[in-house]
Design a protein around this motif. Structure first.
Motif, PDB file in Angstrom:
ATOM      1  N   MET B 219       1.177  -0.882   0.153  1.00 31.89           N
ATOM      2  CA  MET B 219      -0.062   0.090   0.077  1.00 31.89           C
ATOM      3  C   MET B 219       0.284   1.351   0.247  1.00 31.89           C
ATOM      4  SD  MET B 219      -3.346  -0.769   1.762  1.00 31.89           S
ATOM      5  CE  MET B 219      -3.035  -1.467   4.145  1.00 31.89           C
ATOM      6  N   TRP B 220       2.209   1.147   0.787  1.00 34.86           N
ATOM      7  CA  TRP B 220       3.030   2.331   0.232  1.00 34.86           C
ATOM      8  C   TRP B 220       3.635   2.658  -1.023  1.00 34.86           C
ATOM      9  CZ3 TRP B 220       8.271   1.734  -1.409  1.00 34.86           C
ATOM     10  CH2 TRP B 220       8.902   2.753  -0.839  1.00 34.86           C
ATOM     11  N   GLY B 221       3.560   1.300  -1.198  1.00 39.40           N
ATOM     12  CA  GLY B 221       3.908   0.945  -3.101  1.00 39.40           C
ATOM     13  C   GLY B 221       2.806   2.258  -4.146  1.00 39.40           C
ATOM     14  N   PHE B 235       0.215  12.791  -0.514  1.00 39.77           N
ATOM     15  CA  PHE B 235      -0.069  11.331   0.028  1.00 39.77           C
ATOM     16  C   PHE B 235      -1.693  12.178   0.924  1.00 39.77           C
ATOM     17  CE2 PHE B 235       4.287  11.615  -0.332  1.00 39.77           C
ATOM     18  CZ  PHE B 235       4.605   9.998  -1.117  1.00 39.77           C
ATOM     19  N   TYR B 236      -2.627  10.747   0.871  1.00 34.43           N
ATOM     20  CA  TYR B 236      -3.735  10.590   1.914  1.00 34.43           C
ATOM     21  C   TYR B 236      -3.201  10.162   2.642  1.00 34.43           C
ATOM     22  CZ  TYR B 236      -6.797  11.954  -1.430  1.00 34.43           C
ATOM     23  OH  TYR B 236      -7.798  13.305  -2.709  1.00 34.43           O
ATOM     24  N   PHE B 237      -1.692   9.194   2.949  1.00 38.22           N
ATOM     25  CA  PHE B 237      -1.986   8.506   4.036  1.00 38.22           C
ATOM     26  C   PHE B 237      -0.679   8.409   4.580  1.00 38.22           C
ATOM     27  CE2 PHE B 237      -5.492   6.053   1.625  1.00 38.22           C
ATOM     28  CZ  PHE B 237      -5.664   5.552   2.431  1.00 38.22           C
ATOM     29  N   ASP B 238      -0.122   9.610   5.828  1.00 35.06           N
ATOM     30  CA  ASP B 238       1.286   9.548   6.324  1.00 35.06           C
ATOM     31  C   ASP B 238       1.484   8.304   6.924  1.00 35.06           C
ATOM     32  OD1 ASP B 238       0.534   9.713   8.816  1.00 35.06           O
ATOM     33  OD2 ASP B 238      -0.337  11.927   8.884  1.00 35.06           O
ATOM     34  N   PHE B 239       2.344   8.267   7.470  1.00 36.67           N
ATOM     35  CA  PHE B 239       3.089   6.883   7.560  1.00 36.67           C
ATOM     36  C   PHE B 239       2.155   6.064   8.948  1.00 36.67           C
ATOM     37  CE2 PHE B 239       5.454   4.065  10.352  1.00 36.67           C
ATOM     38  CZ  PHE B 239       6.447   3.108   9.792  1.00 36.67           C
ATOM     39  N   THR B 240       2.212   7.025   9.778  1.00 35.60           N
ATOM     40  CA  THR B 240       0.727   7.026  11.242  1.00 35.60           C
ATOM     41  C   THR B 240      -0.423   6.211  10.304  1.00 35.60           C
ATOM     42  OG1 THR B 240       1.804   8.617  12.072  1.00 35.60           O
ATOM     43  CG2 THR B 240      -0.288   7.638  13.972  1.00 35.60           C
TER      44      THR B 240
END
Lengths: 309, 309
Positions: B219-221, B235-240
């Motif tokens: 999903m990160w990819g 980016f919609y999603f940061d690491f957290t």
């Protein structure tokens, strides 16, 4: 007291309660119809679950079903509050309240979200905490129970959102009850030709005819009274319309009644419970309304469209 | 060819098909996603019905279920067409077409109408034309089958109605498939600590961990690639956020997989069918997507709200 007298007395008590609820329908944010629907649908759901309990071969999930049943009713209730606040007839208590309602009821898709969450939660809960044997049965009856009792009854709250909705609600309820009453008395005193139904062996053709006639007269009467007392401006149903809607309501009443008989016979019980003298359980009382209330609502909005929306 | 190779080859074929469908998603009024969903959900429904057939103790109503399954998918499809025509990006073919869509899809309440009609029709049909014995089982599995397969999969059409919906759809599907793939390989090559699940006795803790890690990386990819190729702006999603959504998707994937195992074990079958080499049946393939696609959609609209609506 014989069964017929019991049946009439408890029927009249319930009818009086229903009329009181409809009369004071907007008392304190429609709380009376809400409570009525919660009590009726939860009681009917518990009876359905008792009837569908097969022990080791599968048991409904009472608490999961009751929780999602409540959520569905509250979802429709939030929709009613939001609809009426947006119609500007009422002023909402605060901005926060409207924000909360928008969150709870973004649109009808909120109800669909609850339904999807319910199906998947019921299956997941069964998988995690309950026996493998009878898993499909258990999840299936848990889901259909809520759909059959609560999703249907919650449609009552939609009537308060359409033009002359109170009239239509009384119209549909009266037509349903009088089909039942007419069928009961015509069957009892005139019934000679048995309809030969396995699911309900005492039904006669005279009963069906009596139900249809009582329904037709009662719905004609409700509309006549509503116009006379200027509750509605003009007739919604002319004679042809009235015949069509009577066929629709009377057929659904009979089907609803027979479906409930099917559930009881599959469970090998005579009454759904012994809650209401002369009637049996809650399901015995409202079996027909579970069909006529939601489908009657859709009939009305399809038939009258923009005139009532 | 051994099972693993078979599984990889047919998985890749299906992934290529899915990517083609998503790439040409708006070809001739979204007909490819529609056909894909109809084929997948009807096949999954038939497998579910075969698995829940108990002969004299209760049988699902195949045709009634398939018909209402199709109606639900078409309801969501009409909603998609209407949404996109109203967004003025596309010009509708004619005024009649829009009138027809407004009739078919007045709002999400159209879907609720189909659902209510389905529940009541299934019960009425069972009462009129089928045996009394096992009636509750038959009606229950008919209903839950459609809800479990078609109502869930039809949510795919809702992704096309939100901002960057194609990205979110790829994001959720990738996370789901890689949870499965990671769990399969980690379980096969590293699995030593059995998780002790009755419903699926070969699952290991190493498998779960591998599924989570593969899902996180994939999903990160997908998000990285989407930003690099300017498919989405940022980016919609940061690491957290990514950790949270991975826990959510990986957990739902495992639950979806185990729920399908439960259905098969209750039916005493190993595979749902032998349709897809190395995988088994359609249900074996999409069991996790039935959970992640609809709940992922609601997760996204609750998490991002007005930014995507």
């Amino acid at each position: 007291m014989n069964e017929t007298v019991k049946r009439i007395l408890s029927g009249m008590t319930l009818a009086a309660m229903a009329i009181a609820v409809i009369y004071w329908y907007d008392f304190f944010y429609w709380v009376l119809p809400l409570l009525f629907i919660i009590v009726f649908s939860q009681t009917a759901l518990i009876e359905f679950y008792r009837l569908s309990d097969r022990g080791a071969s599968g048991r409904p999930m009472f608490l999961t079903g009751m929780l999602f049943s409540l959520l569905i009713t509250l979802g429709y209730y939030a929709g009613l509050l939001k609809h009426d606040f947006l119609s500007e007839e009422y002023s909402p208590p605060s901005g926060f309240f409207i924000d909360a309602l928008n969150f709870l009821y973004p649109s009808d898709s909120g109800i669909l979200f609850i339904i999807v969450l319910f199906i998947l939660s019921a299956m997941a809960y069964q998988m995690m905490f309950r026996p493998l044997h009878g898993a499909i049965y258990s999840a299936g009856v848990t889901v259909i129970g809520v759909m059959y009792t609560s999703l249907t009854l919650s449609h009552t709250l939609l009537y308060f959102q359409i033009t002359d909705g109170i009239f239509f609600l009384l119209f549909i309820i009266t037509g349903t009850l009088f089909t039942d009453i007419g069928a009961y008395f015509a069957g009892k005193f005139l019934g000679t030709h048995n309809a030969g139904l396995t699911v309900s062996p005492n039904k006669t053709y005279e009963g069906f005819a009596g139900g249809f006639i009582a329904s037709l007269i009662s719905m004609w009467g409700v509309q006549r009274l509503a116009v006379n007392y200027q509750f509605i401006e003009e007739f919604y149903f002319d004679f042809t319309d009235l015949i069509i809607v009577t066929v629709f309501i009377a057929a659904l009443t009979v089907i609803g009644d027979l479906v409930e008989s099917m559930i009881k016979r599959d469970a090998e019980k005579k009454d759904s419970a012994s809650l209401i003298p002369g009637h049996g359980g809650m399901l015995d009382l409202i079996d027909a309304l579970l069909f006529t209330l939601p489908l009657g609502y859709y009939y009305i909005i399809i038939r009258f469209g923009n005139a009532v929306l």
